[in-house]
Design an enzyme around this catalytic site. Structure first.
Site, PDB file in Angstrom:
ATOM      1  N   SER A  10       0.838  -1.194   0.000  1.00 18.74           N
ATOM      2  CA  SER A  10       0.000   0.000   0.000  1.00 18.74           C
ATOM      3  C   SER A  10       0.871   1.242   0.000  1.00 18.74           C
ATOM      4  CB  SER A  10      -0.907   0.020   1.235  1.00 18.74           C
ATOM      5  OG  SER A  10      -1.525   1.284   1.364  1.00 18.74           O
ATOM      6  N   HIS A  35      -1.166  -1.392  -4.323  1.00 19.53           N
ATOM      7  CA  HIS A  35      -2.446  -1.108  -3.677  1.00 19.53           C
ATOM      8  C   HIS A  35      -2.587   0.395  -3.441  1.00 19.53           C
ATOM      9  CE1 HIS A  35      -6.012  -2.388  -1.437  1.00 19.53           C
ATOM     10  NE2 HIS A  35      -5.705  -1.471  -0.533  1.00 19.53           N
ATOM     11  N   ASP A  37      -4.838   3.169  -1.803  1.00 28.93           N
ATOM     12  CA  ASP A  37      -5.883   3.474  -0.830  1.00 28.93           C
ATOM     13  C   ASP A  37      -6.374   4.896  -1.029  1.00 28.93           C
ATOM     14  OD1 ASP A  37      -6.171   1.106   0.853  1.00 28.93           O
ATOM     15  OD2 ASP A  37      -4.111   1.481   1.463  1.00 28.93           O
ATOM     16  N   MET A  39      -8.877   7.737   0.057  1.00 27.40           N
ATOM     17  CA  MET A  39      -9.695   8.129   1.203  1.00 27.40           C
ATOM     18  C   MET A  39     -10.212   9.556   1.022  1.00 27.40           C
ATOM     19  SD  MET A  39      -7.229   6.746   4.250  1.00 27.40           S
ATOM     20  CE  MET A  39      -6.561   5.077   4.250  1.00 27.40           C
ATOM     21  N   HIS A  68      -8.420   0.733  -4.066  1.00 31.05           N
ATOM     22  CA  HIS A  68      -9.380   0.509  -2.983  1.00 31.05           C
ATOM     23  C   HIS A  68     -10.028   1.852  -2.660  1.00 31.05           C
ATOM     24  CE1 HIS A  68      -9.859  -0.439   1.610  1.00 31.05           C
ATOM     25  NE2 HIS A  68     -11.024  -0.352   1.001  1.00 31.05           N
ATOM     26  N   MET A  70     -12.213   4.149  -0.691  1.00 33.38           N
ATOM     27  CA  MET A  70     -12.867   4.386   0.597  1.00 33.38           C
ATOM     28  C   MET A  70     -13.520   5.756   0.539  1.00 33.38           C
ATOM     29  SD  MET A  70      -9.971   2.816   3.160  1.00 33.38           S
ATOM     30  CE  MET A  70      -8.582   2.936   2.025  1.00 33.38           C
ATOM     31  N   MET A 139     -11.457  -6.184   5.336  1.00 34.47           N
ATOM     32  CA  MET A 139     -10.722  -5.242   6.171  1.00 34.47           C
ATOM     33  C   MET A 139     -10.484  -5.899   7.534  1.00 34.47           C
ATOM     34  SD  MET A 139      -9.975  -2.607   4.420  1.00 34.47           S
ATOM     35  CE  MET A 139      -9.251  -1.718   5.816  1.00 34.47           C
ATOM     36  N   ASP A 175      -6.591  -6.648   4.179  1.00 31.77           N
ATOM     37  CA  ASP A 175      -5.932  -5.352   4.369  1.00 31.77           C
ATOM     38  C   ASP A 175      -6.078  -4.925   5.826  1.00 31.77           C
ATOM     39  OD1 ASP A 175      -4.958  -2.783   4.254  1.00 31.77           O
ATOM     40  OD2 ASP A 175      -6.347  -2.070   2.717  1.00 31.77           O
ATOM     41  N   GLY A 197       1.423  -2.103   4.292  1.00 32.37           N
ATOM     42  CA  GLY A 197       1.968  -0.760   4.128  1.00 32.37           C
ATOM     43  C   GLY A 197       3.258  -0.584   4.880  1.00 32.37           C
TER      44      GLY A 197
END
Length: 226
Positions: A10, A35, A37, A39, A68, A70, A139, A175, A197
């Site tokens: 990540s 990956h 992320d 957000m 991913h 979020m 998650m 994750d 990560g």
């Protein structure tokens, strides 16, 4: 388990001052997927980056971009992330009222599609879309921040998800709190894609990344350290 173990670093834990080089180095070190992320500060209590950053990273590697999301609402932004170069786009079951519609949209954009469920969300939330997805992301921490500890109860949830998948060609990604200590639990439970990560990027060099990725892969595969 016949599905090969994949390691997906990540970039949330990477050095943002040299993000392109970090992506290039971690790919050279053996990462299978990158990956991403995303957000929004609304669905989760943090803000990371958007499609423009992902687009700028695309030229640094041909590795799979595992995005991913979020964010909520998610539907208005799916096309932008597809055009930015994401190969897989995963949306949260909790992020909107029409999960099936979101998944159809991603598929219509020509991308692999995944669905994420938070620790408190039941697997029943995705039972009716199993034939519409390529990936389930469990998650194993509450989303929003890196560096959290793996929630032990998620081991049973991973195993239940693997059973639910059956013979379908669906990757089972995990994750949150993924380390060499928790990777064997994830692998034994049936997870085959490990997102990590800080466990990878804390080394700060290509050689350190290579060592970390190799150790995670071996641990998930149930191999003892040599």
């Amino acid at each position: 388990m016949t599905t090969p173990i994949r390691i997906a670093p990540s970039v949330l834990a990477a050095d943002f001052a040299k993000l392109g080089q970090e992506v290039r180095d971690v790919t050279a070190a053996g990462a299978d997927w990158i990956h991403l992320d995303v957000m929004d500060g609304h669905f989760v209590p943090n803000i990371s980056f958007g499609p423009d950053v992902i687009k700028s990273l695309r030229s640094y590697t041909d590795a799979v971009f595992d995005c991913h999301l979020m964010i909520a609402p998610v539907d208005p932004y799916l096309e932008a992330f597809a055009k930015a170069g994401c190969d897989r786009i995963t949306v949260h079951a909790e992020a909107g009222p029409h999960l099936h519609r979101s998944l159809q949209t991603v598929r219509g954009l020509g991308k692999k599609v995944g669905v994420t469920i938070n620790p408190a969300t039941s697997l029943s939330a995705i039972e009716n879309v199993l034939d519409d997805i390529d990936l389930i992301l469990i998650m194993s921490v509450n989303p929003g921040f890196g560096g959290q500890k793996f929630i032990p109860a998620m081991a049973d949830k991973i195993a239940a998800a693997r059973s639910l998948i059956g013979d379908r060609p669906i990757d089972l990604e995990v994750d949150g709190g993924v380390t060499v200590e928790t990777a064997p639990i994830i692998g034994k439970s049936g997870g085959n894609v490990l997102v990590a990560g800080s466990a990878i990027f804390k080394g700060g060099s290509l050689e350190a990344y290579k060592t970390a990725i190799s150790a995670l892969r071996s641990a998930a595969e149930g191999k003892s350290k040599s």
